[in-house]
Scaffold this motif. Sequence first.
Motif, PDB file in Angstrom:
ATOM      1  N   LYS A   2      43.591 -30.442  47.646  1.00  0.00           N
ATOM      2  CA  LYS A   2      43.136 -30.716  48.741  1.00  0.00           C
ATOM      3  C   LYS A   2      44.025 -30.115  50.208  1.00  0.00           C
ATOM      4  O   LYS A   2      45.120 -29.873  50.044  1.00  0.00           O
ATOM      5  N   ASP A   3      43.454 -29.799  50.760  1.00  0.00           N
ATOM      6  CA  ASP A   3      44.473 -29.266  52.443  1.00  0.00           C
ATOM      7  C   ASP A   3      44.786 -30.849  53.215  1.00  0.00           C
ATOM      8  O   ASP A   3      44.283 -31.422  53.252  1.00  0.00           O
ATOM      9  N   LEU A   4      46.141 -29.871  53.482  1.00  0.00           N
ATOM     10  CA  LEU A   4      46.590 -31.209  54.704  1.00  0.00           C
ATOM     11  C   LEU A   4      47.390 -30.699  55.970  1.00  0.00           C
ATOM     12  O   LEU A   4      47.001 -29.431  56.178  1.00  0.00           O
ATOM     13  N   LEU A   5      47.150 -31.586  57.127  1.00  0.00           N
ATOM     14  CA  LEU A   5      46.840 -31.132  58.176  1.00  0.00           C
ATOM     15  C   LEU A   5      48.092 -32.516  58.772  1.00  0.00           C
ATOM     16  O   LEU A   5      47.610 -33.709  58.548  1.00  0.00           O
ATOM     17  N   LEU A   6      49.058 -31.781  59.282  1.00  0.00           N
ATOM     18  CA  LEU A   6      49.464 -32.735  60.099  1.00  0.00           C
ATOM     19  C   LEU A   6      50.139 -31.978  61.219  1.00  0.00           C
ATOM     20  O   LEU A   6      50.652 -30.642  61.765  1.00  0.00           O
ATOM     21  N   GLU A   7      49.839 -32.851  62.695  1.00  0.00           N
ATOM     22  CA  GLU A   7      49.926 -32.449  63.963  1.00  0.00           C
ATOM     23  C   GLU A   7      50.830 -33.580  64.739  1.00  0.00           C
ATOM     24  O   GLU A   7      50.776 -34.965  65.072  1.00  0.00           O
ATOM     25  N   ILE A   8      51.674 -32.910  65.148  1.00  0.00           N
ATOM     26  CA  ILE A   8      52.835 -34.089  65.551  1.00  0.00           C
ATOM     27  C   ILE A   8      52.015 -34.120  67.173  1.00  0.00           C
ATOM     28  O   ILE A   8      52.620 -32.284  67.831  1.00  0.00           O
ATOM     29  N   GLY A   9      51.898 -34.992  68.057  1.00  0.00           N
ATOM     30  CA  GLY A   9      51.363 -34.221  69.211  1.00  0.00           C
ATOM     31  C   GLY A   9      52.268 -34.803  69.855  1.00  0.00           C
ATOM     32  O   GLY A   9      52.976 -36.394  70.390  1.00  0.00           O
ATOM     33  N   THR A  10      52.708 -34.447  71.722  1.00  0.00           N
ATOM     34  CA  THR A  10      53.691 -34.524  72.405  1.00  0.00           C
ATOM     35  C   THR A  10      53.616 -34.507  73.727  1.00  0.00           C
ATOM     36  O   THR A  10      52.027 -33.916  73.806  1.00  0.00           O
ATOM     37  N   GLU A  11      54.176 -34.973  74.655  1.00  0.00           N
ATOM     38  CA  GLU A  11      54.215 -34.054  75.906  1.00  0.00           C
ATOM     39  C   GLU A  11      54.941 -32.804  76.389  1.00  0.00           C
ATOM     40  O   GLU A  11      55.756 -32.127  74.957  1.00  0.00           O
ATOM     41  N   GLU A  12      55.224 -32.013  77.026  1.00  0.00           N
ATOM     42  CA  GLU A  12      54.780 -30.755  77.241  1.00  0.00           C
ATOM     43  C   GLU A  12      56.334 -30.460  77.108  1.00  0.00           C
ATOM     44  O   GLU A  12      57.209 -30.594  77.506  1.00  0.00           O
ATOM     45  N   ILE A  13      56.512 -30.258  75.577  1.00  0.00           N
ATOM     46  CA  ILE A  13      57.376 -29.103  75.356  1.00  0.00           C
ATOM     47  C   ILE A  13      58.775 -27.986  75.981  1.00  0.00           C
ATOM     48  O   ILE A  13      57.264 -27.351  76.032  1.00  0.00           O
ATOM     49  N   PRO A  14      59.106 -28.028  75.737  1.00  0.00           N
ATOM     50  CA  PRO A  14      59.173 -26.663  76.953  1.00  0.00           C
ATOM     51  C   PRO A  14      58.842 -25.383  75.718  1.00  0.00           C
ATOM     52  O   PRO A  14      59.645 -24.942  75.161  1.00  0.00           O
ATOM     53  N   PRO A  15      58.498 -24.536  77.304  1.00  0.00           N
ATOM     54  CA  PRO A  15      58.363 -22.823  76.254  1.00  0.00           C
ATOM     55  C   PRO A  15      58.899 -22.346  75.482  1.00  0.00           C
ATOM     56  O   PRO A  15      58.575 -22.354  74.163  1.00  0.00           O
ATOM     57  N   SER A  16      59.980 -22.362  75.657  1.00  0.00           N
ATOM     58  CA  SER A  16      61.336 -22.140  74.972  1.00  0.00           C
ATOM     59  C   SER A  16      61.356 -22.306  73.729  1.00  0.00           C
ATOM     60  O   SER A  16      61.821 -21.845  72.727  1.00  0.00           O
ATOM     61  N   PHE A  17      61.173 -23.692  72.697  1.00  0.00           N
ATOM     62  CA  PHE A  17      61.694 -24.517  72.403  1.00  0.00           C
ATOM     63  C   PHE A  17      60.781 -24.490  70.623  1.00  0.00           C
ATOM     64  O   PHE A  17      60.699 -23.840  70.275  1.00  0.00           O
ATOM     65  N   LEU A  18      59.290 -23.976  71.706  1.00  0.00           N
ATOM     66  CA  LEU A  18      58.805 -23.687  70.962  1.00  0.00           C
ATOM     67  C   LEU A  18      57.890 -23.079  69.321  1.00  0.00           C
ATOM     68  O   LEU A  18      58.567 -23.733  68.609  1.00  0.00           O
ATOM     69  N   ALA A  19      58.245 -21.981  69.215  1.00  0.00           N
ATOM     70  CA  ALA A  19      58.349 -21.190  68.596  1.00  0.00           C
ATOM     71  C   ALA A  19      59.333 -21.354  67.556  1.00  0.00           C
ATOM     72  O   ALA A  19      59.490 -21.346  66.251  1.00  0.00           O
ATOM     73  N   PRO A  20      60.707 -21.945  68.096  1.00  0.00           N
ATOM     74  CA  PRO A  20      62.114 -21.466  66.642  1.00  0.00           C
ATOM     75  C   PRO A  20      62.078 -22.679  65.961  1.00  0.00           C
ATOM     76  O   PRO A  20      61.901 -23.306  64.840  1.00  0.00           O
ATOM     77  N   ALA A  21      60.569 -24.447  67.065  1.00  0.00           N
ATOM     78  CA  ALA A  21      60.405 -25.365  66.482  1.00  0.00           C
ATOM     79  C   ALA A  21      59.708 -25.532  65.177  1.00  0.00           C
ATOM     80  O   ALA A  21      59.164 -25.998  64.437  1.00  0.00           O
ATOM     81  N   SER A  22      58.606 -24.625  65.635  1.00  0.00           N
ATOM     82  CA  SER A  22      57.717 -24.671  64.432  1.00  0.00           C
ATOM     83  C   SER A  22      57.810 -23.797  63.652  1.00  0.00           C
ATOM     84  O   SER A  22      57.395 -23.650  62.065  1.00  0.00           O
ATOM     85  N   ASN A  23      58.518 -23.129  63.542  1.00  0.00           N
ATOM     86  CA  ASN A  23      58.907 -21.993  62.025  1.00  0.00           C
ATOM     87  C   ASN A  23      60.093 -23.097  61.676  1.00  0.00           C
ATOM     88  O   ASN A  23      59.792 -23.332  60.597  1.00  0.00           O
ATOM     89  N   LEU A  24      60.696 -23.000  62.168  1.00  0.00           N
ATOM     90  CA  LEU A  24      61.400 -24.568  61.463  1.00  0.00           C
ATOM     91  C   LEU A  24      60.662 -25.715  60.495  1.00  0.00           C
ATOM     92  O   LEU A  24      61.207 -26.649  59.710  1.00  0.00           O
TER      93      LEU A  24
END
Lengths: 688, 304
Positions: A2-24
């Motif tokens: 089956k498919d698996l979904l994980l969403e981590i809901g946060t308060e606004e993360i600084p824009p420059s952090f997002l792509a590296p964090a997503s890759n990690l």
Amino acid sequence: MKDLLLEIGTEEIPPSFLAPASNLLEEKFCQFLTDKRIAFGAVKSFYTPRRLTILISNVSEKQKEERLEIQGPPRKFAFDEQGRPTKVAIGFANSHKLKASDIYFKQTQKGEYVFIKKKAEIKTIEQLLQDNLSGLITGLQFPKTMRWEADKVRFARPIRWITLIYGTKPVLANVAGLKSSGFTQGHRNNTRKKISITNVKKYKETLKKYDVLVDAEDRKTYIKKQLHILSQKVKGKTVEDEELIEEATNICEMPNPILCEFRPEFLNLPAPVLITALKTHTRSFAVRETKTSKLSPYFIAITNTPKCDVKQVRYWYEQAVESRLDDAKFFYDEDVKFGLVNRVEEEKKVVWIEGLGSLFDKTARLEKLVVVLSQRIANVNNSLLLKSAYLSKADLLTNMVREKEYTSLQGIMGGIYAQAAGEHELVAKIIAEHYLPKSADDKLPETPEGSILSIADKVDNIVGAFIVNAVPSGSNDPFGLRRQAMAIGAICLKKQFYFNLSEIIDLSFEYFGVAQNDKLLQTIKLFFIERMNALLLDKKITYDTTNAVLAISDINTLDAYERAVVLSEFRKQPEFEPLVVGQKRVNNILKGISESFFVREDLLIEPNEQILFNQAKALEASLNYEVSKRNYKKGLELLLTLRPAIDGFFDKVLVMTEDENYKNNRIGLLQYVKSLFMKIADLSEIVI
Amino acid sequence: MARINTKNIKLRSKKSDVKITTFQDIVFKLQQFWAKHDCVIFTPYNSEVGAGTFNPATFLRVLDKKPWRVCYIEPSKRPRDGRYAQNPLRVQQFWQMQVVLKPTPHNIQDLYLKSIEALGISLKKNDIRFIEDDWESPTLGAWGLGWQVELNGIEITQFTYFQQIGGLDLEIIPVEITYGLERISMFIQNRKSIFEVQWNKDYTWGDIYRQNEVEFSKYNFELANIEFHQNLFNKYEKEAEHLLSQGLVFPGYDCVIKCSHAFNMLEARGAISVSERTNYIARVRRLARQTAVAYIKSQKPIQP
């Protein structure tokens, strides 16, 4: 599956952090599944300022079977002499719910031991997530983290919800004090309702209904499209800025670009000021007239509220921008009125680096450095270069550059103010480009004078930093000294500057007026040589060729590069390898001999040593000539002619003979031959 | 090129078309809102501070482990920002509404947004967002992570999760919400100058503060006696050290605040060079740290 979904809901993360964090997150999560023997299909990652999501298709329901081999006690304790299992063996087997008959033996480094094979416990994906998800999420790294509860959990910003769904069912897990669920949240300004995800495959579509474009690519595409449409409405084109597009994309969940306007009088401000003001204050895009390429009195703000009252929002964005432009205009007018040259005197009041005098002192050093540099470089307008050096740091004292928002315009403002003060166009240009390149892939200065000032400034920065021991270590290089040293090399290559930086470093050190420190000077030079090494490797020169030329070169990037290019080409010839072998032999013999010996011809008794000496002697003058003309190819060709003589020498002559006089004379001969090779490169460094 | 029509826009809600929401209405509404959420409605400190954070109701109360919720207005004095009442947006004393909640409620962003709605600002019509902005006060040895909140591109609030105060790591993380009251008033009342903000129905901000701004600008920049303020700094520094060493936290901290203001005055007078500046800041920070340590020590339960 089956498919698996994980969403981590946060308060606004600084824009420059997002792509590296997503890759990690993607990397760590996939590693986790692999480690746990869970098969899975395609992986997709998404992010917005308020969520990091991973969506994985066809995730298996439980771990793959595996038999684990478990080591028990040594055989001699587990079985008696008759080969019957003792209590130890039975106990070992029982502890794994198996029988003594399941035991087998294996030799290990410590002797023979008993082993048993056991089926690994099979956990479901739900169990695995419950056990591991919290550690996985809180183990994500960011450039800066914070705490928000009394516990020790750290993250870029507080985590407020966790959505975790396998197939159609929510999975309950505890993460950072929260319980996961099947609910997510929509756009902050859209609704406060919880949103139930019923179909993982429709995750993107569901969020879109609640004003969230969860895929950064979708947001970026939309922003670009709107920038195009809106700027066309006023016959313009958006000023391109990838960095700004990236930032705008990552501070929105649902971008809503709005075309705004400012009073045309602000167009009197220099374009870089306008563009920077729009970018840093409201992350808005400047617009150029398509026809003339001049800035037009419009800008595009990227708002994050899709159904907002556009008129009202636009009005206030315009207010915000105009009040900032008012400030900028005030700074600009004041600065022009005051005059750039009058700021130079003010530099005396400003500390440059604690312990190394004022900014004025730095300027004085730069003036001296550009003079010595221009003596080594042809076709330079010396008087204008000197003038530029004198004015180069004055803009740091202007109202504009002192403002945090405009510090990035250092140099550029200096150029603009110089021109406003009626300085020569070249002076303005030199000042404007002397900070270049500002990053590894930034453009280099264009004029030779700007290039020289850039080199002088960087040498002074590096030497100064070393004097106060602010040196780079590991990944820590706060002043970007490595980048600056590389930039010096890159400029020398681009502008074909041929000089020995070593002398400049000596002078630069002297100009600081601190106590002579040869050890420190050596450290500084080694630092430059390391950077030269890195630069040559960047230029696709192999590491051994790089070593061969750096072993003998001054700190002269252009020279090292020219030698390296010739050597790289020369290496392809079949005769090259024996030449290297010869050099390696010479080096091996000379290893450990610190004394130098002068060759006495009367002691050359063997024909083969006479031949080598005479041939070497014969080509020395031509070799010197070619080297002086930087004809390294011809030089290498000359050296190549020595090969038969060198081979002949090694075949027939014994260097380490009993007689000290002959021995030393032969060592002297080899030292002499080596010195000829070393005029071009240390071939013994070449790996064959 | 046609200028986009921005005139004749209805900028206020229906209600305020009839009656303007004044500066003091905004203060009342925020106080009411946070009182409903169990905040102590507190008073400004009785000494010059650069920000509401200096008030002991924030600086000291966030250090201990007891829950604390407080809301107060604070006149923030920044001597260097004076412009002789000539700049519509810069003044040497402005008003902050300070809210501190410890521990931080989970729904704090939502609570904050509700407080904005309570002022009659629609979240659906306006573009409100949280833009990365990490806060730091070198003199207080304090820093935190958070955002500036922007309303249609205009900064109206600083929102910070404190991490360290007085150089000490906080065990219970408080949130500090600092509303810029003048900015919010200018938005609600559609004013382009702080001085035009309607304080109540009869007086503007300028009516009350214009002369104050002009005179203080002259004082801060031209007339403040440099030697006097250097003396003040040195003497208050000594007094603070003495009092703190005796375990008197509040009087000791009071002297630290005076030091900080003396430093701000000297800076406005241009009496501090760049290298001296670092030194002055380090001296205040050292005192702030001593205060924090003394406060925590004083909170230890006394054995009966």
